[in-house]
Scaffold this motif. Structure first.
Motif, short mmCIF file in Angstrom:
data_model
loop_
_atom_site.label_atom_id
_atom_site.label_comp_id
_atom_site.label_asym_id
_atom_site.label_seq_id
_atom_site.Cartn_x
_atom_site.Cartn_y
_atom_site.Cartn_z
N MET A 52 15.17 0.55 0.03
CA MET A 52 15.11 -0.61 -0.84
C MET A 52 14.47 -1.81 -0.16
N ASN A 53 14.72 -2.00 1.13
CA ASN A 53 14.07 -3.08 1.85
C ASN A 53 12.55 -2.93 1.81
N ASP A 54 12.08 -1.71 2.03
CA ASP A 54 10.63 -1.47 1.99
C ASP A 54 10.07 -1.73 0.60
N ALA A 58 7.72 -4.86 -0.09
CA ALA A 58 6.45 -4.16 0.15
C ALA A 58 6.19 -4.00 1.65
N GLY A 59 7.27 -3.76 2.39
CA GLY A 59 7.17 -3.55 3.83
C GLY A 59 7.11 -4.81 4.67
N ARG A 62 9.40 -5.82 7.79
CA ARG A 62 9.11 -5.36 9.14
C ARG A 62 8.33 -6.41 9.93
N LEU A 63 7.44 -7.14 9.26
CA LEU A 63 6.71 -8.22 9.92
C LEU A 63 7.64 -9.39 10.24
N TRP A 64 8.56 -9.71 9.32
CA TRP A 64 9.51 -10.79 9.58
C TRP A 64 10.38 -10.44 10.79
N LYS A 65 10.82 -9.21 10.87
CA LYS A 65 11.65 -8.80 12.00
C LYS A 65 10.84 -8.75 13.29
N ARG A 66 9.58 -8.35 13.20
CA ARG A 66 8.73 -8.33 14.39
C ARG A 66 8.55 -9.75 14.94
#
Length: 264
Positions: A52-54, A58-59, A62-66
């Motif tokens: 659901m997060n993806d 729209a993925g 993962r950039l926010w966490k990076r």
């Protein structure tokens, strides 16, 4: 965007009156009930959490966490705490940063989410330098001055007493340690808010209904974002908890913000 500010005195702990209420999305519920309601939400969504997060972002999550991981400043051999760590995306990144001689502790108040996190970390090959703890962010079960960095990603808005959680996270930081709060926030780009609102209250519940078979939980998640303090308000709460040199970075036009503060 960043905001710098001076330290403010720590506020005292207080016990809410027996009839006190708090927000659960757009509802007002007794303080004593919110934790159980939030637990039910995450027990429902745990098995579909990553998918659901993806889909919802729209993925982009993962950039926010990076970006968050790029700000930890962690070095090999240090210790980090991931509060409300869920399936462990931030924990995995910090395990790489602290290396085999360091330690990351992943906590969550929800047993189902913690189990998902433990399985995900094992699948990623992180075993020797990670530990797991079923813990309430408002009352973290760790000694003072335990961690070089504390993170909480998309978890603070679900905490009943946010001020108590901020004090608790500040307490377990070592002097010089940093708290990083990654959370959905409030758009600042002109014209973005109505589009974001339409997406949040139409698309997100629909995705929850179709994919997770739980429309209500994802409607709550959308509502909880709107009730979360705005960026400058969270800075003030961090200062009141005893954190210093507090600032924030807006991501994706303010849809998400990374707040950071230090214990000195």
């Amino acid at each position: 965007m960043g905001r710098h500010s001076q330290r403010r005195p720590m506020t005292a702990n207080s016990t809410p009156p027996p009839n006190a209420t708090t927000d659960f999305g757009y509802q007002q519920v007794p303080v004593a009930e919110k934790q159980a309601r939030v637990r039910a939400v995450f027990e429902s969504v745990a098995s579909n959490y990553d998918l659901m997060n993806d889909l919802m972002s729209a993925g982009t999550h993962r950039l926010w966490k990076r970006f968050t991981l790029s700000q930890t400043g962690l070095r090999p051999g240090q210790r980090a705490l991931d509060v409300a760590g869920g399936t462990g995306d931030l924990s995995a990144g910090m395990c790489k940063q602290v290396g085999e001689n360091g330690l990351v502790v992943l906590t969550d108040i929800n047993a189902a989410m913690l189990a998902e996190g433990r399985d995900a970390m094992t699948d990623r090959g992180f075993v020797n330098n990670v530990r797991f703890s079923l813990a309430n962010a408002e009352r973290l079960p760790f000694p003072d001055n335990s961690f070089d960095c504390v993170t909480i990603g998309f978890g603070l808005r679900n905490v009943t007493d946010k001020a108590a959680a901020l004090r608790s996270m500040q307490r377990v930081l070592k002097p010089g340690g940093q708290l990083l709060i990654l959370e959905f926030s409030h758009p600042v780009v002109p014209g973005l808010k109505p589009l974001y609102d339409a997406y949040s209250f139409s698309v997100l519940p629909w995705l929850g209904k179709v994919v997770a078979r739980d429309e209500d939980s994802y409607r709550y998640l959308a509502e909880s974002i709107r009730k979360f303090p705005k960026q400058p308000e969270l800075i003030e709460m961090m200062q009141a908890a005893g954190l210093e040199n507090c600032k924030y970075h807006n991501l994706t036009g303010g849809i998400v913000a990374l707040h950071r503060g230090y214990r000195f």
